[in-house]
Design a protein around this motif. Structure first.
Motif, PDB file in Angstrom:
ATOM      1  N   LEU A  27       0.859  -1.181   0.000  1.00  0.00           N
ATOM      2  CA  LEU A  27       0.000   0.000   0.000  1.00  0.00           C
ATOM      3  C   LEU A  27       0.902   1.241   0.000  1.00  0.00           C
ATOM      4  CD1 LEU A  27      -2.808   1.284   0.147  1.00  0.00           C
ATOM      5  CD2 LEU A  27      -2.692   1.118   2.646  1.00  0.00           C
ATOM      6  N   ARG A  28       1.111   1.766  -1.163  1.00  0.00           N
ATOM      7  CA  ARG A  28       1.992   2.923  -1.281  1.00  0.00           C
ATOM      8  C   ARG A  28       1.194   4.210  -1.171  1.00  0.00           C
ATOM      9  NH1 ARG A  28       6.951   1.352  -2.552  1.00  0.00           N
ATOM     10  NH2 ARG A  28       7.344  -0.514  -3.805  1.00  0.00           N
ATOM     11  N   PRO A  29       1.772   5.262  -0.602  1.00  0.00           N
ATOM     12  CA  PRO A  29       1.091   6.566  -0.569  1.00  0.00           C
ATOM     13  C   PRO A  29       0.941   7.112  -1.983  1.00  0.00           C
ATOM     14  CG  PRO A  29       3.364   6.772   0.175  1.00  0.00           C
ATOM     15  CD  PRO A  29       3.101   5.315   0.016  1.00  0.00           C
ATOM     16  N   VAL A  30      -0.054   7.987  -2.181  1.00  0.00           N
ATOM     17  CA  VAL A  30      -0.237   8.580  -3.508  1.00  0.00           C
ATOM     18  C   VAL A  30       0.847   9.626  -3.794  1.00  0.00           C
ATOM     19  CG1 VAL A  30      -2.709   8.141  -3.603  1.00  0.00           C
ATOM     20  CG2 VAL A  30      -1.877  10.265  -2.575  1.00  0.00           C
ATOM     21  N   HIS A  31       1.429  10.121  -2.711  1.00  0.00           N
ATOM     22  CA  HIS A  31       2.480  11.135  -2.912  1.00  0.00           C
ATOM     23  C   HIS A  31       3.456  11.081  -1.748  1.00  0.00           C
ATOM     24  CE1 HIS A  31       4.499  14.833  -3.966  1.00  0.00           C
ATOM     25  NE2 HIS A  31       4.245  15.330  -2.753  1.00  0.00           N
ATOM     26  N   THR A  32       4.724  11.193  -2.065  1.00  0.00           N
ATOM     27  CA  THR A  32       5.769  11.298  -1.055  1.00  0.00           C
ATOM     28  C   THR A  32       6.577  12.550  -1.335  1.00  0.00           C
ATOM     29  OG1 THR A  32       5.935   8.880  -0.848  1.00  0.00           O
ATOM     30  CG2 THR A  32       7.769  10.191   0.004  1.00  0.00           C
ATOM     31  N   ASP A  33       6.615  13.442  -0.381  1.00  0.00           N
ATOM     32  CA  ASP A  33       7.341  14.705  -0.568  1.00  0.00           C
ATOM     33  C   ASP A  33       8.825  14.404  -0.754  1.00  0.00           C
ATOM     34  OD1 ASP A  33       8.937  17.150   0.463  1.00  0.00           O
ATOM     35  OD2 ASP A  33       6.897  17.921   0.225  1.00  0.00           O
ATOM     36  N   PRO A  34       9.416  14.843  -1.858  1.00  0.00           N
ATOM     37  CA  PRO A  34      10.824  14.521  -2.126  1.00  0.00           C
ATOM     38  C   PRO A  34      11.793  15.178  -1.152  1.00  0.00           C
ATOM     39  CG  PRO A  34       9.989  16.086  -3.729  1.00  0.00           C
ATOM     40  CD  PRO A  34       8.808  15.638  -2.941  1.00  0.00           C
ATOM     41  N   THR A  35      11.357  16.268  -0.513  1.00  0.00           N
ATOM     42  CA  THR A  35      12.243  16.975   0.406  1.00  0.00           C
ATOM     43  C   THR A  35      12.141  16.425   1.814  1.00  0.00           C
ATOM     44  OG1 THR A  35      12.011  19.001  -0.908  1.00  0.00           O
ATOM     45  CG2 THR A  35      12.897  19.221   1.344  1.00  0.00           C
ATOM     46  N   SER A  36      10.894  16.325   2.311  1.00  0.00           N
ATOM     47  CA  SER A  36      10.679  15.890   3.699  1.00  0.00           C
ATOM     48  C   SER A  36      10.457  14.392   3.835  1.00  0.00           C
ATOM     49  CB  SER A  36       9.476  16.632   4.286  1.00  0.00           C
ATOM     50  OG  SER A  36       8.287  16.270   3.571  1.00  0.00           O
ATOM     51  N   SER A  37      10.159  13.733   2.717  1.00  0.00           N
ATOM     52  CA  SER A  37       9.809  12.300   2.703  1.00  0.00           C
ATOM     53  C   SER A  37       8.491  12.012   3.402  1.00  0.00           C
ATOM     54  CB  SER A  37      10.930  11.448   3.337  1.00  0.00           C
ATOM     55  OG  SER A  37      12.121  11.554   2.582  1.00  0.00           O
ATOM     56  N   TYR A  38       7.679  13.052   3.637  1.00  0.00           N
ATOM     57  CA  TYR A  38       6.364  12.850   4.235  1.00  0.00           C
ATOM     58  C   TYR A  38       5.482  12.093   3.238  1.00  0.00           C
ATOM     59  CZ  TYR A  38       7.374  16.130   8.038  1.00  0.00           C
ATOM     60  OH  TYR A  38       7.907  16.759   9.128  1.00  0.00           O
ATOM     61  N   ARG A  39       4.694  11.139   3.758  1.00  0.00           N
ATOM     62  CA  ARG A  39       3.796  10.344   2.929  1.00  0.00           C
ATOM     63  C   ARG A  39       2.384  10.919   3.018  1.00  0.00           C
ATOM     64  NH1 ARG A  39       7.392   6.969   5.594  1.00  0.00           N
ATOM     65  NH2 ARG A  39       8.389   5.289   4.381  1.00  0.00           N
ATOM     66  N   TYR A  40       1.682  10.899   1.881  1.00  0.00           N
ATOM     67  CA  TYR A  40       0.313  11.400   1.837  1.00  0.00           C
ATOM     68  C   TYR A  40      -0.583  10.357   1.159  1.00  0.00           C
ATOM     69  CZ  TYR A  40       2.364  15.884   3.086  1.00  0.00           C
ATOM     70  OH  TYR A  40       3.041  16.896   3.742  1.00  0.00           O
ATOM     71  N   TYR A  41      -1.786  10.208   1.695  1.00  0.00           N
ATOM     72  CA  TYR A  41      -2.727   9.209   1.212  1.00  0.00           C
ATOM     73  C   TYR A  41      -4.060   9.852   0.857  1.00  0.00           C
ATOM     74  CZ  TYR A  41       0.532   5.854   3.319  1.00  0.00           C
ATOM     75  OH  TYR A  41       1.648   5.121   3.642  1.00  0.00           O
ATOM     76  N   GLU A  42      -4.845   9.146   0.052  1.00  0.00           N
ATOM     77  CA  GLU A  42      -6.189   9.603  -0.302  1.00  0.00           C
ATOM     78  C   GLU A  42      -7.223   8.697   0.370  1.00  0.00           C
ATOM     79  OE1 GLU A  42      -6.305   9.430  -4.535  1.00  0.00           O
ATOM     80  OE2 GLU A  42      -5.441  11.453  -4.784  1.00  0.00           O
ATOM     81  N   ALA A  43      -8.436   9.244   0.539  1.00  0.00           N
ATOM     82  CA  ALA A  43      -9.506   8.484   1.188  1.00  0.00           C
ATOM     83  C   ALA A  43      -9.820   7.202   0.430  1.00  0.00           C
ATOM     84  CB  ALA A  43     -10.755   9.343   1.308  1.00  0.00           C
ATOM     85  N   GLY A  44      -9.687   7.236  -0.895  1.00  0.00           N
ATOM     86  CA  GLY A  44      -9.983   6.053  -1.682  1.00  0.00           C
ATOM     87  C   GLY A  44      -9.095   4.864  -1.357  1.00  0.00           C
ATOM     88  N   GLN A  45      -7.923   5.131  -0.762  1.00  0.00           N
ATOM     89  CA  GLN A  45      -7.011   4.043  -0.422  1.00  0.00           C
ATOM     90  C   GLN A  45      -7.452   3.260   0.809  1.00  0.00           C
ATOM     91  OE1 GLN A  45      -3.360   6.745  -0.764  1.00  0.00           O
ATOM     92  NE2 GLN A  45      -2.542   4.788  -1.549  1.00  0.00           N
ATOM     93  N   LEU A  46      -8.444   3.801   1.514  1.00  0.00           N
ATOM     94  CA  LEU A  46      -8.969   3.056   2.668  1.00  0.00           C
ATOM     95  C   LEU A  46      -9.562   1.715   2.225  1.00  0.00           C
ATOM     96  CD1 LEU A  46     -10.673   5.971   4.640  1.00  0.00           C
ATOM     97  CD2 LEU A  46      -8.669   4.645   5.367  1.00  0.00           C
ATOM     98  N   ALA A  47     -10.127   1.673   1.011  1.00  0.00           N
ATOM     99  CA  ALA A  47     -10.705   0.419   0.518  1.00  0.00           C
ATOM    100  C   ALA A  47      -9.638  -0.663   0.423  1.00  0.00           C
ATOM    101  CB  ALA A  47     -11.359   0.649  -0.845  1.00  0.00           C
ATOM    102  N   ARG A  48      -8.471  -0.324  -0.121  1.00  0.00           N
ATOM    103  CA  ARG A  48      -7.387  -1.316  -0.221  1.00  0.00           C
ATOM    104  C   ARG A  48      -6.880  -1.676   1.164  1.00  0.00           C
ATOM    105  NH1 ARG A  48      -3.855  -3.317  -4.232  1.00  0.00           N
ATOM    106  NH2 ARG A  48      -1.807  -3.945  -3.440  1.00  0.00           N
ATOM    107  N   LEU A  49      -6.765  -0.672   2.051  1.00  0.00           N
ATOM    108  CA  LEU A  49      -6.298  -0.954   3.404  1.00  0.00           C
ATOM    109  C   LEU A  49      -7.242  -1.925   4.108  1.00  0.00           C
ATOM    110  CD1 LEU A  49      -4.419  -0.438   5.804  1.00  0.00           C
ATOM    111  CD2 LEU A  49      -5.855   1.536   6.407  1.00  0.00           C
ATOM    112  N   ASN A  50      -8.551  -1.726   3.939  1.00  0.00           N
ATOM    113  CA  ASN A  50      -9.522  -2.626   4.570  1.00  0.00           C
ATOM    114  C   ASN A  50      -9.336  -4.060   4.078  1.00  0.00           C
ATOM    115  OD1 ASN A  50     -10.710  -0.576   6.048  1.00  0.00           O
ATOM    116  ND2 ASN A  50     -12.232  -0.118   4.469  1.00  0.00           N
ATOM    117  N   ARG A  51      -9.087  -4.218   2.788  1.00  0.00           N
ATOM    118  CA  ARG A  51      -8.872  -5.545   2.231  1.00  0.00           C
ATOM    119  C   ARG A  51      -7.574  -6.163   2.756  1.00  0.00           C
ATOM    120  NH1 ARG A  51     -12.349  -3.053  -0.862  1.00  0.00           N
ATOM    121  NH2 ARG A  51     -13.723  -4.196  -2.307  1.00  0.00           N
TER     122      ARG A  51
END
Length: 275
Positions: A27-51
């Motif tokens: 389950l990869r984040p939709v975006h990873t900040d190249p400077t801070s390496s902070y990970r960001y996710y979208e609500a739609g990814q909750l479906a994959r997480l639930n599975r």
């Protein structure tokens, strides 16, 4: 978008778990900040997480989970897996409960060694019986193997006799023999005494021979596990009085109400003088 901490809260998982899922490509984040390496996710990814969580809890490895999700497993397939896993877990729980009951019964046997009143044991002859019976094979003479076989045999036999309009002339009797295939297997016989006019059908009619001498004792309570204490007390009495057993004890069901703690069963162990 959500930070990894926010997404973890909404998904009810840990940040550490999300980082691990990212590292293995589950389950990869939709975006990873190249400077801070902070990970960001979208609500739609909750479906994959639930599975992911559901499949992991069903017992699949994370590698298997990834393969299943990459194949785009549907909700109905997931629900089918859940039903199968539920049945497996329920069976495992039932087996664990049965094992604990057996351990408890053995502990009670140890605690009660030598305490059973020997005046409860009586030597008597057993008359021959004409039985309507059904038989089957159990893996061993252990209670956890005998119980699931003998109960259904008696239920089926009672139903067959009732359908045939046959009324038993006495209480049910179970007796046992070493199975022909060996390996510790036991042939289990469930029988009910019947009159001479009753013929065979979907059940067998057998003539059970009489026994000249049998050491007998009445067991009160369920047979699963509990009978061990009574049967071992009977064995000790037989040995102490210079006899030896010639086979498996018969079990006569004197009283079998729905409440198994109220069962009354006579154990009849054929004996001869020792030597």
């Amino acid at each position: 978008m959500f930070t990894i901490g926010e997404f973890a809260k909404h998904g009810r998982v840990s940040v550490r778990m999300l980082r691990h899922y990212d590292a293995i490509g589950l389950l990869r984040p939709v975006h990873t900040d190249p400077t801070s390496s902070y990970r960001y996710y979208e609500a739609g990814q909750l479906a994959r997480l639930n599975r992911v969580i559901a499949l992991k809890d069903l017992g699949f490895s994370l590698h298997q989970v990834k393969a299943l999700l990459d194949d785009d497993i549907g909700t109905e397939e997931l629900r089918g897996m859940l039903r199968l896993r539920r049945a497996e877990l329920e069976s495992a729980v039932a087996e664990a409960v049965a094992r604990l009951a057996q351990v408890e019964a053995r502990l009670r046997t140890i605690e009660n060694e030598g305490r059973m009143p020997t005046e409860d044991i009586v030597i008597k002859s057993l008359p021959p019986l004409r039985l309507a019976e059904l038989s089957a094979t159990a893996a061993s003479f252990e209670p956890q193997d005998i119980g699931p076989v003998i109960g259904p045999l008696f239920e089926r036999l009672c139903g067959l006799l009732d359908a045939a309009g046959v009324t038993p002339t006495g209480p049910g009797l179970a007796y046992y023999e070493d199975a022909p295939e060996g390996g510790g297997a036991i042939t289990v016989h469930a029988g009910l005494p019947v009159g001479a006019q009753v013929g065979g059908g979907d059940f067998q009619i057998v003539q059970l021979p009489g026994v000249e001498r049998a050491a007998t004792v009445v067991h009160r309570g369920p047979m699963e596990g509990e009978v061990i204490t009574t049967s071992q007390a009977l064995a000790r009495w037989i040995d102490a009085h210079g006899y030896r057993s010639t086979g498996y004890p018969r079990e006569v069901s004197l009283h079998c109400p729905e409440d198994r703690t109220q069962w009354v069963t006579e154990l009849q162990d054929p004996i001869v003088a020792g030597g």
